[in-house]
Scaffold this motif. Structure first.
Motif, PDB file in Angstrom:
ATOM      1  N   VAL A 221     -25.070  57.849 -16.024  1.00 45.40           N
ATOM      2  CA  VAL A 221     -23.747  57.410 -15.574  1.00 45.40           C
ATOM      3  C   VAL A 221     -23.623  57.398 -14.051  1.00 45.40           C
ATOM      4  O   VAL A 221     -22.745  56.723 -13.518  1.00 45.40           O
ATOM      5  CB  VAL A 221     -22.603  58.262 -16.181  1.00 45.40           C
ATOM      6  CG1 VAL A 221     -22.595  58.137 -17.698  1.00 45.40           C
ATOM      7  CG2 VAL A 221     -22.667  59.703 -15.740  1.00 45.40           C
ATOM      8  N   THR A 222     -24.494  58.115 -13.349  1.00 44.34           N
ATOM      9  CA  THR A 222     -24.350  58.205 -11.898  1.00 44.34           C
ATOM     10  C   THR A 222     -25.234  57.251 -11.114  1.00 44.34           C
ATOM     11  O   THR A 222     -24.828  56.759 -10.065  1.00 44.34           O
ATOM     12  CB  THR A 222     -24.581  59.653 -11.408  1.00 44.34           C
ATOM     13  OG1 THR A 222     -25.775  60.159 -11.997  1.00 44.34           O
ATOM     14  CG2 THR A 222     -23.418  60.534 -11.807  1.00 44.34           C
TER      15      THR A 222
ATOM     16  N   THR B 153     -32.164  53.666 -16.578  1.00 46.14           N
ATOM     17  CA  THR B 153     -32.408  53.797 -18.007  1.00 46.14           C
ATOM     18  C   THR B 153     -33.306  55.013 -18.213  1.00 46.14           C
ATOM     19  O   THR B 153     -34.342  55.136 -17.557  1.00 46.14           O
ATOM     20  CB  THR B 153     -33.083  52.532 -18.574  1.00 46.14           C
ATOM     21  OG1 THR B 153     -32.199  51.422 -18.378  1.00 46.14           O
ATOM     22  CG2 THR B 153     -33.384  52.669 -20.052  1.00 46.14           C
ATOM     23  N   VAL B 154     -32.879  55.907 -19.103  1.00 43.93           N
ATOM     24  CA  VAL B 154     -33.625  57.143 -19.347  1.00 43.93           C
ATOM     25  C   VAL B 154     -33.829  57.359 -20.842  1.00 43.93           C
ATOM     26  O   VAL B 154     -32.989  56.975 -21.648  1.00 43.93           O
ATOM     27  CB  VAL B 154     -32.902  58.377 -18.747  1.00 43.93           C
ATOM     28  CG1 VAL B 154     -32.903  58.339 -17.248  1.00 43.93           C
ATOM     29  CG2 VAL B 154     -31.482  58.498 -19.257  1.00 43.93           C
ATOM     30  N   ARG B 155     -34.968  57.962 -21.181  1.00 46.56           N
ATOM     31  CA  ARG B 155     -35.204  58.341 -22.571  1.00 46.56           C
ATOM     32  C   ARG B 155     -34.222  59.446 -22.928  1.00 46.56           C
ATOM     33  O   ARG B 155     -34.059  60.412 -22.180  1.00 46.56           O
ATOM     34  CB  ARG B 155     -36.634  58.843 -22.746  1.00 46.56           C
ATOM     35  CG  ARG B 155     -37.646  57.751 -22.827  1.00 46.56           C
ATOM     36  CD  ARG B 155     -39.053  58.260 -23.010  1.00 46.56           C
ATOM     37  NE  ARG B 155     -39.159  59.432 -23.884  1.00 46.56           N
ATOM     38  CZ  ARG B 155     -40.294  60.113 -24.031  1.00 46.56           C
ATOM     39  NH1 ARG B 155     -41.380  59.757 -23.383  1.00 46.56           N
ATOM     40  NH2 ARG B 155     -40.329  61.162 -24.833  1.00 46.56           N
ATOM     41  N   CYS B 156     -33.602  59.321 -24.071  1.00 48.61           N
ATOM     42  CA  CYS B 156     -32.604  60.314 -24.495  1.00 48.61           C
ATOM     43  C   CYS B 156     -33.180  61.717 -24.571  1.00 48.61           C
ATOM     44  O   CYS B 156     -32.517  62.682 -24.187  1.00 48.61           O
ATOM     45  CB  CYS B 156     -32.000  59.915 -25.835  1.00 48.61           C
ATOM     46  SG  CYS B 156     -31.027  58.403 -25.754  1.00 48.61           S
TER      47      CYS B 156
ATOM     48  N   ALA C  91     -33.339  63.054 -21.004  1.00 50.36           N
ATOM     49  CA  ALA C  91     -32.110  63.015 -20.199  1.00 50.36           C
ATOM     50  C   ALA C  91     -31.393  64.361 -20.250  1.00 50.36           C
ATOM     51  O   ALA C  91     -31.780  65.263 -20.992  1.00 50.36           O
ATOM     52  CB  ALA C  91     -31.189  61.912 -20.713  1.00 50.36           C
ATOM     53  N   ASN C  92     -30.366  64.486 -19.449  1.00 45.15           N
ATOM     54  CA  ASN C  92     -29.477  65.660 -19.461  1.00 45.15           C
ATOM     55  C   ASN C  92     -28.089  65.218 -19.890  1.00 45.15           C
ATOM     56  O   ASN C  92     -27.734  64.055 -19.746  1.00 45.15           O
ATOM     57  CB  ASN C  92     -29.343  66.270 -18.073  1.00 45.15           C
ATOM     58  CG  ASN C  92     -30.537  67.065 -17.599  1.00 45.15           C
ATOM     59  OD1 ASN C  92     -30.528  67.562 -16.493  1.00 45.15           O
ATOM     60  ND2 ASN C  92     -31.568  67.221 -18.409  1.00 45.15           N
ATOM     61  N   GLY C  93     -27.318  66.170 -20.369  1.00 47.51           N
ATOM     62  CA  GLY C  93     -25.893  65.954 -20.585  1.00 47.51           C
ATOM     63  C   GLY C  93     -25.212  66.564 -19.369  1.00 47.51           C
ATOM     64  O   GLY C  93     -25.077  67.777 -19.278  1.00 47.51           O
ATOM     65  N   GLY C  94     -24.846  65.727 -18.412  1.00 46.17           N
ATOM     66  CA  GLY C  94     -24.268  66.208 -17.165  1.00 46.17           C
ATOM     67  C   GLY C  94     -22.761  66.371 -17.271  1.00 46.17           C
ATOM     68  O   GLY C  94     -22.080  65.560 -17.893  1.00 46.17           O
TER      69      GLY C  94
ATOM     70  N   CYS D 276     -24.346  61.258 -20.289  1.00 51.04           N
ATOM     71  CA  CYS D 276     -25.780  61.113 -20.047  1.00 51.04           C
ATOM     72  C   CYS D 276     -26.068  60.992 -18.547  1.00 51.04           C
ATOM     73  O   CYS D 276     -25.484  60.160 -17.858  1.00 51.04           O
ATOM     74  CB  CYS D 276     -26.304  59.882 -20.783  1.00 51.04           C
ATOM     75  SG  CYS D 276     -28.082  59.661 -20.632  1.00 51.04           S
ATOM     76  N   GLN D 277     -26.965  61.841 -18.065  1.00 54.18           N
ATOM     77  CA  GLN D 277     -27.442  61.771 -16.685  1.00 54.18           C
ATOM     78  C   GLN D 277     -28.955  61.944 -16.683  1.00 54.18           C
ATOM     79  O   GLN D 277     -29.506  62.676 -17.516  1.00 54.18           O
ATOM     80  CB  GLN D 277     -26.830  62.878 -15.819  1.00 54.18           C
ATOM     81  CG  GLN D 277     -25.475  62.562 -15.255  1.00 54.18           C
ATOM     82  CD  GLN D 277     -25.076  63.572 -14.189  1.00 54.18           C
ATOM     83  OE1 GLN D 277     -25.082  64.768 -14.419  1.00 54.18           O
ATOM     84  NE2 GLN D 277     -24.700  63.072 -13.031  1.00 54.18           N
TER      85      GLN D 277
END
Length: 163
Positions: free
Chosen positions: A37-38, A42-45, A48-51, A70-71
């Motif tokens: 979101v920032t 595109t990132v693999r789930c 990724a982090n939950g920011g 998603c971050q």
């Protein structure tokens, strides 16, 4: 071993983080991907982090669906949450009224005006997150959470935690 407060918080964190990473995800080349979101990358789930928009230390918003998104690891960890970019994204996505409401709730919490979350409230949060997580699993046809994680509903039987 009973599910104590610390273990329940850990499960709630895992549920919200995973839901944030996989909500809105698309399958691309055999991998589940989402967008940071920032930075828009595109990132693999699974990588990724939950920011958190409002820091996770703020328990009243720690597991809020709109607060955790998603971050990529770079934005969330190495850029300290990319707060300016996150703020812009949050404002664009949810509007000034919601932005101001979240900031006010955070300020109330910091000033000590928000009561601590009780175990009964934590169980309700957990049940809601588990329901949301199970629906996401069904939608994506994935196993994201252990099947031993069950609701605190009227038929609840505590499951031992695996070490």
């Amino acid at each position: 071993m009973k599910l104590d407060r610390k273990a329940l918080i850990k499960r709630c964190d895992k549920l919200r983080q995973t839901i944030a990473r996989y909500s809105g995800a698309k399958k691309k080349g055999g991998e589940w991907v989402n967008t940071c979101v920032t930075c828009g990358k595109t990132v693999r789930c699974d990588k990724a982090n939950g920011g958190h928009f409002i820091p996770r230390s703020c328990y009243p918003l720690r597991w809020d669906r709109l607060n955790v998104n998603c971050q990529c690891v770079a934005c969330n960890l190495y850029k300290n949450g990319a707060y300016i970019e996150y703020s812009k994204w949050f404002l664009d996505k949810y509007g000034k009224v919601r932005f101001d409401t979240y900031v006010e709730r955070y300020q109330e919490w910091r000033s000590g005006k928000s009561p601590a979350i009780k175990m009964t409230e934590l169980k309700v949060i957990y049940d809601e997150l588990l329901t949301e997580g199970r629906l996401l699993e069904k939608k994506l046809k994935l196993d994201l959470f252990p099947k031993t994680w069950v609701s605190f509903g009227p038929d609840f039987i505590e499951q031992p935690l695996k070490k």
